[in-house]
Write a protein that holds these residues in place. Sequence first.
Motif, PDB file in Angstrom:
ATOM      1  N   ARG A  99     -31.902  15.778 -13.064  1.00 22.16           N
ATOM      2  CA  ARG A  99     -33.079  14.923 -12.914  1.00 22.16           C
ATOM      3  C   ARG A  99     -33.188  13.926 -14.068  1.00 22.16           C
ATOM      4  NH1 ARG A  99     -37.019  19.296 -10.306  1.00 22.16           N
ATOM      5  NH2 ARG A  99     -36.707  20.331 -12.283  1.00 22.16           N
ATOM      6  N   SER A 100     -32.155  13.879 -14.906  1.00 19.08           N
ATOM      7  CA  SER A 100     -32.183  12.956 -16.041  1.00 19.08           C
ATOM      8  C   SER A 100     -32.508  11.543 -15.578  1.00 19.08           C
ATOM      9  CB  SER A 100     -30.820  12.961 -16.738  1.00 19.08           C
ATOM     10  OG  SER A 100     -30.732  11.879 -17.645  1.00 19.08           O
ATOM     11  N   ALA A 101     -33.296  10.821 -16.396  1.00 22.86           N
ATOM     12  CA  ALA A 101     -33.608   9.421 -16.088  1.00 22.86           C
ATOM     13  C   ALA A 101     -32.418   8.523 -16.413  1.00 22.86           C
ATOM     14  CB  ALA A 101     -34.837   8.962 -16.873  1.00 22.86           C
ATOM     15  N   THR A 102     -31.405   9.073 -17.065  1.00 22.03           N
ATOM     16  CA  THR A 102     -30.215   8.276 -17.386  1.00 22.03           C
ATOM     17  C   THR A 102     -28.998   8.867 -16.673  1.00 22.03           C
ATOM     18  OG1 THR A 102     -29.888   9.571 -19.416  1.00 22.03           O
ATOM     19  CG2 THR A 102     -31.107   7.512 -19.617  1.00 22.03           C
ATOM     20  N   PHE A 130     -23.857   5.769 -18.366  1.00 23.42           N
ATOM     21  CA  PHE A 130     -24.300   4.654 -19.197  1.00 23.42           C
ATOM     22  C   PHE A 130     -23.158   3.660 -19.369  1.00 23.42           C
ATOM     23  CE2 PHE A 130     -26.591   2.582 -22.757  1.00 23.42           C
ATOM     24  CZ  PHE A 130     -27.813   2.479 -22.138  1.00 23.42           C
ATOM     25  N   ILE A 181     -19.879  10.075 -22.929  1.00 27.24           N
ATOM     26  CA  ILE A 181     -20.822   9.138 -22.324  1.00 27.24           C
ATOM     27  C   ILE A 181     -20.609   7.751 -22.931  1.00 27.24           C
ATOM     28  CG2 ILE A 181     -23.286   8.575 -22.133  1.00 27.24           C
ATOM     29  CD1 ILE A 181     -23.881  11.569 -22.267  1.00 27.24           C
ATOM     30  N   LEU A 203     -25.639   9.144  -9.106  1.00 26.17           N
ATOM     31  CA  LEU A 203     -26.471   8.288  -8.245  1.00 26.17           C
ATOM     32  C   LEU A 203     -25.790   8.070  -6.902  1.00 26.17           C
ATOM     33  CD1 LEU A 203     -27.608   5.745 -10.977  1.00 26.17           C
ATOM     34  CD2 LEU A 203     -29.077   7.389  -9.780  1.00 26.17           C
ATOM     35  N   THR A 242     -26.282  14.108 -18.297  1.00 28.15           N
ATOM     36  CA  THR A 242     -26.491  12.980 -17.395  1.00 28.15           C
ATOM     37  C   THR A 242     -25.678  13.135 -16.122  1.00 28.15           C
ATOM     38  OG1 THR A 242     -24.671  11.864 -18.515  1.00 28.15           O
ATOM     39  CG2 THR A 242     -26.887  11.341 -19.260  1.00 28.15           C
ATOM     40  N   MET A 292     -24.340  20.877 -23.835  1.00 27.01           N
ATOM     41  CA  MET A 292     -25.279  20.015 -23.124  1.00 27.01           C
ATOM     42  C   MET A 292     -25.789  20.749 -21.886  1.00 27.01           C
ATOM     43  SD  MET A 292     -24.929  15.894 -22.257  1.00 27.01           S
ATOM     44  CE  MET A 292     -24.498  15.251 -23.866  1.00 27.01           C
ATOM     45  N   SER A 324     -30.438  23.414 -24.916  1.00 30.54           N
ATOM     46  CA  SER A 324     -31.642  22.678 -24.517  1.00 30.54           C
ATOM     47  C   SER A 324     -31.345  21.225 -24.180  1.00 30.54           C
ATOM     48  CB  SER A 324     -32.736  22.736 -25.593  1.00 30.54           C
ATOM     49  OG  SER A 324     -32.466  21.835 -26.656  1.00 30.54           O
ATOM     50  N   ASP A 325     -30.095  20.803 -24.226  1.00 32.25           N
ATOM     51  CA  ASP A 325     -29.762  19.423 -23.898  1.00 32.25           C
ATOM     52  C   ASP A 325     -29.271  19.320 -22.457  1.00 32.25           C
ATOM     53  OD1 ASP A 325     -30.565  18.077 -26.125  1.00 32.25           O
ATOM     54  OD2 ASP A 325     -28.669  18.293 -27.174  1.00 32.25           O
ATOM     55  N   THR A 326     -29.827  18.351 -21.728  1.00 34.95           N
ATOM     56  CA  THR A 326     -29.561  18.223 -20.300  1.00 34.95           C
ATOM     57  C   THR A 326     -28.595  17.073 -20.045  1.00 34.95           C
ATOM     58  OG1 THR A 326     -31.765  19.038 -19.825  1.00 34.95           O
ATOM     59  CG2 THR A 326     -30.639  17.862 -18.052  1.00 34.95           C
TER      60      THR A 326
END
Lengths: 408, 408
Positions: free
Chosen positions: B58-61, B93, B128, B67, B238, B192, B234-236
């Motif tokens: 659900r990351s915004a990036t 990115f 990334i 996508l 992309t 991640m 705790s890192d999600t």
Amino acid sequence: MAGALPVSPLAPAGFPELPVIGGVRFAAAEAGVRYKGRTDVMLAVMDPGTSVAGVFTRSATRSAPVLDCQAKIGGASDSGAAILVNSGNANAFTGRYGEESVAAICAAVASATGVPQGRVFTASTGVIGEPLPHDRILARLDTLTGALAPGAMEQAARAIMTTDTFPKGSAAQVEIKGRAVSIAGIAKGSGMIAPDMATMLVYIFTDAGYDQAALQSLLAELTDRTFNCITVDSDTSTSDSLMLCATGAADVDATGNPAFAEALHGVMLDLAQQVVRDGEGATKFVEIRVTGAASDADAKIHAMSIANSPLVKTAIAGEDPNWGRVVMAVGKSGAAADRDRLTIRFGDILVAENGWVSPDYREEDAARFMKGQELVIAVDIGLGAGAATVWTCDLTHQYIAINADYRS
Amino acid sequence: MAGALPVSPLAPAGFPELPVIGGVRFAAAEAGVRYKGRTDVMLAVMDPGTSVAGVFTRSATRSAPVLDCQAKIGGASDSGAAILVNSGNANAFTGRYGEESVAAICAAVASATGVPQGRVFTASTGVIGEPLPHDRILARLDTLTGALAPGAMEQAARAIMTTDTFPKGSAAQVEIKGRAVSIAGIAKGSGMIAPDMATMLVYIFTDAGYDQAALQSLLAELTDRTFNCITVDSDTSTSDSLMLCATGAADVDATGNPAFAEALHGVMLDLAQQVVRDGEGATKFVEIRVTGAASDADAKIHAMSIANSPLVKTAIAGEDPNWGRVVMAVGKSGAAADRDRLTIRFGDILVAENGWVSPDYREEDAARFMKGQELVIAVDIGLGAGAATVWTCDLTHQYIAINADYRS
């Protein structure tokens, strides 16, 4: 633990020269609560008429001293006040025994100083879950009251250290209505730093007079811009306490005075940043500036997501300009963002914009930048006018070393 | 990076024997996207009639491949499907160039396999922000399609590894309406890791038939109880992607079958736990069980707060039964808690209850327990019937070592 660690490379050159604050006296003593061969209790006694404000941790597992302080804040200021702090034991999650320790200390301090029990504030910092041997503190009360002196603030700062590698102090002077007013504060804190209200232990004193209720509002507002904008490890203490005492000894009322608020903000920000500079294992001091967010609240969520990301913090430790991890941290934060509107700068270096690396970006420039000890990472979200700045440090081997055997 | 690290001490004895899943073929190749001397691309091709479900970060990036997959999930299943995954570069990115890479790969895979472009799914994992050299992948497509074989699932699992120290596979077999049905899946993931939907890359295949929409619902529901219950740091990501393909080759419709759902849950949980067992630098596998919370949602917030706390995780690394840090993590989580109703157990050892350490608690027992490689920490909040279990690992020097110079 304290003393065994090398002083943080980010520490200030030395403890600052603090002005004497009229209306308050300090003392420190060795009570042997846990540490040996160092001071571990401090006492501050304020004259009648002192306004006392305080903000405290919002943790659902707050310590007994925090609960006691919260109940007392806001009381009448005409009978003086006292603060007693010990290090080595947090008196947190100690059940009924913890409350008894607080009551015993408050009663004894009241009796030794003449301050009413309802105006005696305490704090304890150190290991959680072990009974506080408060008899050792009571046994030193005569020594403490006998030693009370206006200029003993540095000794107080040293007595409240735990894993801190240096004592923290800050001061400001400001002229109000033609009179010189001083502000001086001390802080402790190094790990378990992710304030959700106040953080750690911070005590600030001023000889200005200040209306009690207004002082409380001012303190809460400035805390949101200082101590609530720092993080070392995303862990929030059960004991966080920040108190501000205005003695009025300078004979001027500073209530609502903007110059006073600005000077106080400077002292609070300096102390907050010193806590980050003493972050456990820290080798880099990092400012995260977020602009262009949908709101200030969103900006702070993004900034804290970056500041708390273990992958961002380890990349900084490794001097790796791994800006992809900054993108990741923005993406996971939960606040509004659009991948293709992000702009990222490392210092003056434009790293990424429009959803991709900048055409002028050269990794060797960023790699050189990352070797610095003070870093600024700026992210523009590209959505609105929301902004926030927070401060953090890197995540290093030394953090693991300190925390894998803190109690051993 | 992959291959340079010693295999996690928490790894299973070996890669499991996976059943051949009718209706799907696999291949892997060395494309040299980033790594040298190892496979880094895998291709899976499914027969016509395969239902494909997927959940994604659900990351915004989100990355370009994510996508693209999200836009394609739910399409018609009568023309087969294909999945191509590369390691070494996340194509995240990367702006317009990233979308072009995805389009180029999908077009080439469609042309090489005869699967319509709208049914070609891709994923990329690795660094990334760097352009994906997709020409290197296209140059290996003939090799990949020529090598497609039903039993090549382990090769596929190896090709998608990044900092993983072992390939991850799991399988189950279940009888439905008198017919044997197989489920087999592979996963990659090591750092991640803090899923907010799916996490990492996971591909699961079954020869059962399954209604497309129902398969999507089942996958989402089971993800909440498996991959969304693990955390390493705790890192999600992309790029998190989890796909489930039901080929129907076993000639039985498993839609709504409880035995199938249970078997699938087992495979997903096994893969999710293997990701934790390969958590970067992990030396302990830790189950956090929270009961008695005001709601299941609150229980999960508490459990994740404990599982993500750097101070809890470093204490576990140091084999220190520092249960005070568990209290701290419950207190800071934001979910409802009452300090005096908490009960904490380390394995079978009752550590704390009623707001304080248990009278029978002996630290030497807990210290012995902490030396184990598989730990259970159980917290009863004492407020209600909400429960959640999550899995995590410790935070060690090796995590810092891996992440301070991942790109160097």
